[in-house]
Write a protein that holds these residues in place. Structure first.
Motif, PDB file in Angstrom:
ATOM      1  N   ILE A   1     -79.194 -38.416  -9.024  1.00  0.00           N
ATOM      2  CA  ILE A   1     -80.215 -37.350  -9.081  1.00  0.00           C
ATOM      3  C   ILE A   1     -80.830 -37.051  -7.709  1.00  0.00           C
ATOM      4  CG2 ILE A   1     -82.400 -36.646 -10.130  1.00  0.00           C
ATOM      5  CD1 ILE A   1     -81.921 -38.932 -12.184  1.00  0.00           C
ATOM      6  N   PHE A   2     -81.218 -38.122  -6.982  1.00  0.00           N
ATOM      7  CA  PHE A   2     -81.914 -37.880  -5.714  1.00  0.00           C
ATOM      8  C   PHE A   2     -80.978 -37.355  -4.633  1.00  0.00           C
ATOM      9  CE2 PHE A   2     -85.209 -40.431  -7.772  1.00  0.00           C
ATOM     10  CZ  PHE A   2     -86.326 -39.670  -7.465  1.00  0.00           C
ATOM     11  N   THR A   3     -79.744 -37.829  -4.645  1.00  0.00           N
ATOM     12  CA  THR A   3     -78.766 -37.281  -3.693  1.00  0.00           C
ATOM     13  C   THR A   3     -78.603 -35.791  -3.951  1.00  0.00           C
ATOM     14  OG1 THR A   3     -77.614 -39.396  -3.621  1.00  0.00           O
ATOM     15  CG2 THR A   3     -76.380 -37.455  -2.878  1.00  0.00           C
ATOM     16  N   LYS A   4     -78.493 -35.424  -5.212  1.00  0.00           N
ATOM     17  CA  LYS A   4     -78.312 -34.002  -5.559  1.00  0.00           C
ATOM     18  C   LYS A   4     -79.538 -33.183  -5.166  1.00  0.00           C
ATOM     19  CE  LYS A   4     -74.669 -34.406  -8.957  1.00  0.00           C
ATOM     20  NZ  LYS A   4     -74.461 -35.816  -9.366  1.00  0.00           N
ATOM     21  N   ARG A   5     -80.730 -33.774  -5.357  1.00  0.00           N
ATOM     22  CA  ARG A   5     -81.956 -33.065  -4.935  1.00  0.00           C
ATOM     23  C   ARG A   5     -81.949 -32.830  -3.426  1.00  0.00           C
ATOM     24  NH1 ARG A   5     -86.654 -36.198  -8.297  1.00  0.00           N
ATOM     25  NH2 ARG A   5     -85.934 -35.536 -10.344  1.00  0.00           N
ATOM     26  N   CYS A   6     -81.524 -33.846  -2.680  1.00  0.00           N
ATOM     27  CA  CYS A   6     -81.476 -33.699  -1.212  1.00  0.00           C
ATOM     28  C   CYS A   6     -80.453 -32.627  -0.829  1.00  0.00           C
ATOM     29  CB  CYS A   6     -81.130 -35.031  -0.536  1.00  0.00           C
ATOM     30  SG  CYS A   6     -82.421 -36.272  -0.704  1.00  0.00           S
ATOM     31  N   HIS A   7     -79.263 -32.675  -1.432  1.00  0.00           N
ATOM     32  CA  HIS A   7     -78.250 -31.647  -1.141  1.00  0.00           C
ATOM     33  C   HIS A   7     -78.802 -30.257  -1.460  1.00  0.00           C
ATOM     34  CE1 HIS A   7     -74.583 -34.591  -1.630  1.00  0.00           C
ATOM     35  NE2 HIS A   7     -75.280 -34.806  -0.532  1.00  0.00           N
ATOM     36  N   HIS A   8     -79.462 -30.155  -2.599  1.00  0.00           N
ATOM     37  CA  HIS A   8     -80.012 -28.861  -3.016  1.00  0.00           C
ATOM     38  C   HIS A   8     -81.036 -28.361  -1.987  1.00  0.00           C
ATOM     39  CE1 HIS A   8     -81.266 -25.647  -5.675  1.00  0.00           C
ATOM     40  NE2 HIS A   8     -82.515 -25.987  -5.414  1.00  0.00           N
TER      41      HIS A   8
ATOM     42  N   SER B   1     -66.347 -45.351   2.611  1.00  0.00           N
ATOM     43  CA  SER B   1     -67.552 -45.337   1.782  1.00  0.00           C
ATOM     44  C   SER B   1     -68.694 -44.778   2.609  1.00  0.00           C
ATOM     45  CB  SER B   1     -67.861 -46.759   1.322  1.00  0.00           C
ATOM     46  OG  SER B   1     -68.961 -46.743   0.453  1.00  0.00           O
ATOM     47  N   TYR B   2     -68.851 -43.469   2.568  1.00  0.00           N
ATOM     48  CA  TYR B   2     -69.831 -42.822   3.436  1.00  0.00           C
ATOM     49  C   TYR B   2     -71.103 -42.423   2.704  1.00  0.00           C
ATOM     50  CZ  TYR B   2     -66.216 -42.526   7.041  1.00  0.00           C
ATOM     51  OH  TYR B   2     -65.276 -42.827   7.976  1.00  0.00           O
ATOM     52  N   LEU B   3     -71.110 -42.496   1.373  1.00  0.00           N
ATOM     53  CA  LEU B   3     -72.299 -42.004   0.676  1.00  0.00           C
ATOM     54  C   LEU B   3     -73.344 -43.103   0.522  1.00  0.00           C
ATOM     55  CD1 LEU B   3     -71.339 -41.305  -3.072  1.00  0.00           C
ATOM     56  CD2 LEU B   3     -70.114 -42.806  -1.545  1.00  0.00           C
ATOM     57  N   PRO B   4     -74.614 -42.730   0.750  1.00  0.00           N
ATOM     58  CA  PRO B   4     -75.693 -43.716   0.626  1.00  0.00           C
ATOM     59  C   PRO B   4     -76.053 -43.936  -0.840  1.00  0.00           C
ATOM     60  CG  PRO B   4     -76.606 -41.595   1.238  1.00  0.00           C
ATOM     61  CD  PRO B   4     -75.122 -41.406   1.155  1.00  0.00           C
ATOM     62  N   SER B   5     -76.736 -45.046  -1.123  1.00  0.00           N
ATOM     63  CA  SER B   5     -77.176 -45.316  -2.489  1.00  0.00           C
ATOM     64  C   SER B   5     -78.364 -44.417  -2.823  1.00  0.00           C
ATOM     65  CB  SER B   5     -77.559 -46.788  -2.643  1.00  0.00           C
ATOM     66  OG  SER B   5     -78.923 -46.968  -2.324  1.00  0.00           O
ATOM     67  N   GLU B   6     -78.667 -44.323  -4.089  1.00  0.00           N
ATOM     68  CA  GLU B   6     -79.809 -43.524  -4.555  1.00  0.00           C
ATOM     69  C   GLU B   6     -81.144 -44.048  -4.019  1.00  0.00           C
ATOM     70  OE1 GLU B   6     -80.334 -40.722  -7.035  1.00  0.00           O
ATOM     71  OE2 GLU B   6     -78.630 -40.417  -5.738  1.00  0.00           O
ATOM     72  N   VAL B   7     -81.175 -45.336  -3.661  1.00  0.00           N
ATOM     73  CA  VAL B   7     -82.410 -45.908  -3.116  1.00  0.00           C
ATOM     74  C   VAL B   7     -82.767 -45.199  -1.804  1.00  0.00           C
ATOM     75  CG1 VAL B   7     -83.457 -48.021  -2.217  1.00  0.00           C
ATOM     76  CG2 VAL B   7     -81.981 -48.140  -4.224  1.00  0.00           C
ATOM     77  N   ILE B   8     -81.749 -44.955  -0.989  1.00  0.00           N
ATOM     78  CA  ILE B   8     -81.959 -44.268   0.283  1.00  0.00           C
ATOM     79  C   ILE B   8     -82.266 -42.785   0.052  1.00  0.00           C
ATOM     80  CG2 ILE B   8     -80.720 -43.473   2.351  1.00  0.00           C
ATOM     81  CD1 ILE B   8     -79.422 -46.265   2.452  1.00  0.00           C
ATOM     82  N   ALA B   9     -81.538 -42.175  -0.868  1.00  0.00           N
ATOM     83  CA  ALA B   9     -81.760 -40.750  -1.150  1.00  0.00           C
ATOM     84  C   ALA B   9     -83.168 -40.513  -1.703  1.00  0.00           C
ATOM     85  CB  ALA B   9     -80.703 -40.237  -2.118  1.00  0.00           C
ATOM     86  N   ALA B  10     -83.645 -41.456  -2.523  1.00  0.00           N
ATOM     87  CA  ALA B  10     -84.989 -41.326  -3.100  1.00  0.00           C
ATOM     88  C   ALA B  10     -86.054 -41.379  -2.006  1.00  0.00           C
ATOM     89  CB  ALA B  10     -85.225 -42.441  -4.120  1.00  0.00           C
ATOM     90  N   PHE B  11     -85.885 -42.311  -1.078  1.00  0.00           N
ATOM     91  CA  PHE B  11     -86.796 -42.418   0.065  1.00  0.00           C
ATOM     92  C   PHE B  11     -86.776 -41.116   0.852  1.00  0.00           C
ATOM     93  CE2 PHE B  11     -88.927 -45.518   2.999  1.00  0.00           C
ATOM     94  CZ  PHE B  11     -89.105 -44.662   4.075  1.00  0.00           C
TER      95      PHE B  11
END
Ligand SMILES: *Cc1c(COP(=O)(O)O)cnc(C)c1O
Length: 376
Positions: A31-38, A231-241
């Motif tokens: 969810i948070f990765t998608k929010r950041c992309h958006h 493996s280039y994608l960060p975890s949701e923990v990082i995206a949430a921050f």
């Protein structure tokens, strides 16, 4: 001690991390990765973006996307962070170093053409301190010689070339959310794909060489090994921050720009006395409050000033050392003397600049710079 940098928490970082954890999915592309992309695709208007674990990783993804072959050349400024060059060397290219210009540490666009050969694939530019490079000239060079144009925008959040947002101009851009940048997630980065040609392959490289991203969107009914990748994608923990930071960009930027402007106004006397040179922002560029630097008259004076500040409890720092003279590269370097890159290596100093720097602390830094130059 007044530190050089202090990471700023905007308020919702921990709350969003908790949300991510409670959602039951903390691996990447949630969810948070998608929010950041958006955010980057709708608010910033970038064509397509992918969060990465660092700017270094985003640069490596670009190197893979270029399908580099032995002998391919990439033009890179010598005055930059290691990753700007290393990412391409790691993927088989030869790096050709370019000089900075006399007015600021950005690449000297008038001295690039003679570095271009029939092996040249791309030019990487760095918007140093968030101040734009001369993109019109770079764009016409790239068109003339059919080169890929890459913006290392690690320092260039919220900055512009004329009315165009930095990071939206080259075929690719890479941003950093390292704790020393304006917008942070500890470690973190963003790959921007402005040229749609690279879109499909970028998702595969991002997800370990598989088409898992298309699978998660329901476009295919199984996913499998399609290409090289990592493996280039960060975890949701990082995206949430990061998402909490993205919601607070105006607040962060306004404070950082105020601090920058104050330094610039207060130190103008020293420039008038020709003791230092303040940052040069061309008519097409802007200040994004990333970094406050100035140059001194010599290496000795710069180092002396660093020591003077340190003994007064202020941590100021120098910056890059020319990459063409590094331990790793100096024996391979066959090019010209890069006078301006060496000049900035020797003479540039950066002052503390972070959201929570108080007025008293900033006044102390300014006073201390003045007291150093008083008798000189
Ligand atoms: C910070 C920086 C990087 C590296 O960013 P990471 O996210 O730490 O990989 C690359 N290039 C420039 C110009 C930088 O300032």
């Amino acid at each position: 001690m007044i530190p050089f940098n202090k990471p700023f928490l905007t308020g919702n970082e921990i709350k969003y991390i908790q949300e991510a954890v409670e959602s039951g999915k903390i691996s990447g592309n949630g969810i948070f990765t998608k929010r950041c992309h958006h955010f980057f695709e709708s608010e910033y208007g970038f064509n397509k973006t992918l969060l990465t674990t660092s700017c270094t990783d985003a640069l490596e993804m670009i190197a893979i996307l270029l399908r580099l072959e032995q002998g391919d050349e990439i033009i890179v400024p010598s005055y930059t962070f290691v990753s700007t060059a290393n990412a391409f060397i790691l993927h088989g290219a030869k790096v050709v170093f370019a000089d900075s210009n006399p007015l600021n540490p950005n690449i000297d666009v008038d001295k690039i053409e003679h570095l271009i050969s029939n092996k040249t694939k791309a030019i990487v530019v760095v918007h140093y301190a968030g101040i734009a490079c001369d993109m019109e000239k770079l764009r016409s060079l790239a068109e003339k010689y059919k080169l890929v144009l890459i913006e290392d925008s690690a320092q260039a959040m919220e900055s512009y070339y004329k009315s165009e947002r930095l990071g939206s101009i080259g075929d690719f851009a890479a941003f950093s959310f390292h704790e020393t940048k304006n917008i942070i997630s500890g470690e973190g980065g963003l790959l921007v794909l402005n040229n749609p040609v690279y879109e499909e392959r970028s998702e595969i490289i991002w997800e370990k060489g598989t088409n898992r991203t298309a699978f998660q969107r329901g476009e295919v009914n199984k996913y499998h090994w399609k290409d090289i990748g990592s493996s280039y994608l960060p975890s949701e923990v990082i995206a949430a921050f990061l998402y909490s930071q993205l919601e607070n960009i105006p607040k962060i930027q306004s404070r950082r720009i105020d601090i920058w402007n104050k330094y610039n106004q207060e130190l103008i006397d020293l420039q008038n006395q020709e003791k230092i040179k303040l940052p040069h922002i061309p008519a097409y560029g802007y200040n994004n409050g990333h970094m406050f630097y100035f140059t001194c008259r010599s290496l000795d004076e710069r180092n002396d000033l660093l020591n003077h500040l340190k003994s007064n409890g202020i941590l100021a720092v120098f910056h890059y050392l020319s990459l063409h003279k590094s331990d790793f590269f100096k024996s391979r370097y066959k090019g010209n003397h890069l006078k301006w890159s060496d000049f900035y290596s020797d003479s540039l100093i950066r002052l503390p600049l972070f959201y929570e720097l108080t007025e008293e602390e900033q006044a102390k830094v300014v006073d201390c710079v003045f007291s150093y130059f008083k008798s000189r």
